[in-house]
Design an enzyme around this catalytic site. Structure first.
Site, PDB file in Angstrom:
ATOM      1  N   PHE A 143       0.815  -1.171  -0.127  1.00 23.06           N
ATOM      2  CA  PHE A 143       0.110   0.133  -0.002  1.00 23.06           C
ATOM      3  C   PHE A 143       0.777   1.428  -0.007  1.00 23.06           C
ATOM      4  CE2 PHE A 143      -0.829   2.143   4.249  1.00 23.06           C
ATOM      5  CZ  PHE A 143      -1.814   3.012   3.698  1.00 23.06           C
ATOM      6  N   ILE A 144       2.131   1.390   0.788  1.00 19.57           N
ATOM      7  CA  ILE A 144       2.892   2.513   0.878  1.00 19.57           C
ATOM      8  C   ILE A 144       3.656   2.527  -0.586  1.00 19.57           C
ATOM      9  CG2 ILE A 144       4.570   3.637   2.063  1.00 19.57           C
ATOM     10  CD1 ILE A 144       3.298   2.719   4.640  1.00 19.57           C
ATOM     11  N   TYR A 191       8.840  -7.690  15.798  1.00 21.07           N
ATOM     12  CA  TYR A 191       8.622  -6.664  14.602  1.00 21.07           C
ATOM     13  C   TYR A 191       9.543  -5.578  14.937  1.00 21.07           C
ATOM     14  CZ  TYR A 191       6.624  -3.266  11.538  1.00 21.07           C
ATOM     15  OH  TYR A 191       6.456  -2.188  10.780  1.00 21.07           O
TER      16      TYR A 191
HETATM   17  C1  UD1 Z   1       1.058  -0.408  12.957  1.00 19.97           C
HETATM   18  C2  UD1 Z   1       1.571  -1.017  11.720  1.00 19.97           C
HETATM   19  C3  UD1 Z   1       3.066  -1.150  11.803  1.00 19.97           C
HETATM   20  C4  UD1 Z   1       3.760  -0.072  12.225  1.00 19.97           C
HETATM   21  C5  UD1 Z   1       3.304   0.582  13.607  1.00 19.97           C
HETATM   22  C6  UD1 Z   1       3.836   2.039  13.882  1.00 19.97           C
HETATM   23  C7  UD1 Z   1       0.094  -2.205  10.348  1.00 19.97           C
HETATM   24  C8  UD1 Z   1      -0.589  -3.574  10.138  1.00 19.97           C
HETATM   25  N1  UD1 Z   1       0.994  -2.400  11.549  1.00 19.97           N
HETATM   26  O1  UD1 Z   1       1.155  -1.066  14.092  1.00 19.97           O
HETATM   27  O2  UD1 Z   1       3.575  -1.832  10.728  1.00 19.97           O
HETATM   28  O3  UD1 Z   1       4.992  -0.165  12.434  1.00 19.97           O
HETATM   29  O4  UD1 Z   1       1.956   0.776  13.306  1.00 19.97           O
HETATM   30  O5  UD1 Z   1       3.633   2.819  12.765  1.00 19.97           O
HETATM   31  O6  UD1 Z   1      -0.396  -1.366  10.082  1.00 19.97           O
HETATM   32  N2  UD1 Z   1      -6.827  -3.524  16.947  1.00 19.97           N
HETATM   33  C9  UD1 Z   1      -7.991  -3.577  17.264  1.00 19.97           C
HETATM   34  N3  UD1 Z   1      -8.733  -4.395  16.688  1.00 19.97           N
HETATM   35  C10 UD1 Z   1      -8.129  -4.901  15.321  1.00 19.97           C
HETATM   36  C11 UD1 Z   1      -6.971  -4.600  14.988  1.00 19.97           C
HETATM   37  C12 UD1 Z   1      -6.304  -3.695  15.840  1.00 19.97           C
HETATM   38  O7  UD1 Z   1      -8.519  -3.239  18.456  1.00 19.97           O
HETATM   39  O8  UD1 Z   1      -9.110  -5.605  14.518  1.00 19.97           O
HETATM   40  C13 UD1 Z   1      -5.767  -2.354  17.867  1.00 19.97           C
HETATM   41  C14 UD1 Z   1      -4.525  -3.120  17.985  1.00 19.97           C
HETATM   42  O9  UD1 Z   1      -4.580  -4.077  19.110  1.00 19.97           O
HETATM   43  C15 UD1 Z   1      -3.798  -2.048  18.477  1.00 19.97           C
HETATM   44  C16 UD1 Z   1      -4.410  -0.817  17.567  1.00 19.97           C
HETATM   45  O10 UD1 Z   1      -5.487  -1.399  17.062  1.00 19.97           O
HETATM   46  O11 UD1 Z   1      -3.903  -1.455  19.780  1.00 19.97           O
HETATM   47  C17 UD1 Z   1      -3.673  -0.561  16.204  1.00 19.97           C
HETATM   48  O12 UD1 Z   1      -3.278  -1.742  15.678  1.00 19.97           O
HETATM   49  P1  UD1 Z   1      -2.834  -1.858  14.238  1.00 19.97           P
HETATM   50  O13 UD1 Z   1      -3.538  -1.276  13.385  1.00 19.97           O
HETATM   51  O14 UD1 Z   1      -2.349  -3.668  13.903  1.00 19.97           O
HETATM   52  O15 UD1 Z   1      -1.249  -0.924  14.108  1.00 19.97           O
HETATM   53  P2  UD1 Z   1      -0.014  -1.271  15.213  1.00 19.97           P
HETATM   54  O16 UD1 Z   1       0.254  -2.433  15.955  1.00 19.97           O
HETATM   55  O17 UD1 Z   1      -0.033   0.058  16.100  1.00 19.97           O
END
Ligand code: UD1
Length: 313
Positions: A12-13, A143
């Site tokens: 995507f990026i 990661y």
């Molecule tokens: C993301 C990036 C990672 C990047 C980091 C910092 C993705 C997949 N990961 O990690 O590559 O290095 O930001 O920029 O983009 N959550 C829910 N429900 C869901 C999915 C997630 O509650 O269905 C929560 C997770 O537990 C977390 C938050 O949403 O607390 C963000 O999660 P996610 O989008 O996976 O991103 P990061 O783990 O922050």
């Protein structure tokens, strides 16, 4: 006109970088092993780019891809915190060994500069907010460790070989084309696509975790600025790429209810292992040295993203 090599061009990026470079009249070459990257992301531009199916673990192939290149934008990675918790060896291989290969190939090809997709996860769960680049990193997940190790390799290659490198610590980049389909997908892509279908999203934990969600156009801009900024200001350095604001998942869910017309509730589940609670960046260093300013704020980015997913369904 310069030649840019984008690793992970199917992502995507990576694909967003390619589209903007083409718009600016630059030449684009891209590599991807298409494990998580998708050819559909490149469908409209395939005729205008030199796209090669190459894994960054194949050093000889990466070396051939670097021939004649001016700038490398290194985006290829297995970009998931939970996936790395399940399989730290695969994460390390792609995210560290792969990066060293890209650096060696770039060095040998005498590339002008390598810009790297580093991660805000390097900061870990330290309570200090906003996070600034001078803080001691404290990565939690494999990661995050891998992304930090690669960042240090960037700096090392500048110090040892004079290869100009810039590491951009991305803070939760989101926008059109982010893959929503895997359990490891970014939360906004998942929530938006579910809610547009009238399906219930799940918050891992109490939904009070917060992120500095950053719209894709801001990350693209930061990469292109990082290629052109004077070496004395940026080479061998690390910069946050974010907006400088944070929102909780609960707040985001409310905004998405309006934007998607989803009238249901969210469900709450277990907290996710390796997660951090809050994340927000100090972006003053990038403002000062890269001339970076976030162009699109969170709400506008969210609106554009919802519109894009709506048009795709
Ligand atoms: C993301 C990036 C990672 C990047 C980091 C910092 C993705 C997949 N990961 O990690 O590559 O290095 O930001 O920029 O983009 N959550 C829910 N429900 C869901 C999915 C997630 O509650 O269905 C929560 C997770 O537990 C977390 C938050 O949403 O607390 C963000 O999660 P996610 O989008 O996976 O991103 P990061 O783990 O922050």
């Amino acid at each position: 006109m310069a030649l840019y090599l984008i690793t992970g061009i199917g992502g995507f990026i990576g694909s967003s970088l390619a589209r903007e470079l083409l718009r600016r009249g630059e030449q684009v070459r891209g590599i991807d092993n298409f494990s998580t990257g998708r050819r559909e992301n490149l469908a409209q531009i395939l005729g205008q780019i030199d796209c090669r199916e190459i894994d960054i673990l194949d050093l000889e192939a990466v070396k051939s891809a670097c021939a004649g290149v001016d700038f490398v934008l290194h985006q290829a990675a297995i970009p998931s915190v939970p996936k790395s918790v399940l399989d730290p060896i695969a994460s390390n291989r792609a995210n560290v060994d792969g990066t060293v290969n890209v650096l060696v190939a770039a060095r040998d090809a005498k590339v002008k500069r390598v810009v790297y997709a580093a991660s805000s996860s390097a900061y870990g769960d330290t309570p200090t907010l906003p996070k600034h680049e001078g803080m001691t990193p404290d990565p939690i997940s494999p990661y995050a460790v891998a992304k930090l190790a690669s960042e240090r390799y960037m700096i090392s290659f500048y110090r040892c070989y004079g290869l100009e490198t810039v590491a951009l610590r991305y803070f939760n980049i989101f926008g059109p084309r982010q893959d929503p389909s895997s359990p490891y997908s970014g939360v906004l892509a998942k929530f938006i696509t579910l809610m547009l279908k009238g399906k219930q999203p799940t918050m891992f934990g109490d939904g009070e975790q917060s992120r500095d969600f950053t719209y894709i156009d801001n990350a693209v801009e930061a990469n292109l600025l990082a290629c052109k900024a004077p070496a004395v200001q940026v080479a061998g350095k690390v910069f946050n790429v974010a907006t400088g604001r944070r929102v909780t998942l609960n707040e985001t869910f409310k905004l998405l209810q309006e934007l998607t017309s989803y009238s249901g509730t969210a469900t709450y589940g277990e907290e996710r292992g390796g997660d951090i609670k809050h994340s927000m960046a100090d972006i003053s260093l990038a403002e000062k040295h890269l001339g970076y300013k976030p162009k699109v704020n969170f709400e506008d980015g969210l609106r554009r993203t919802v519109e894009w997913y709506r048009s795709e369904t």
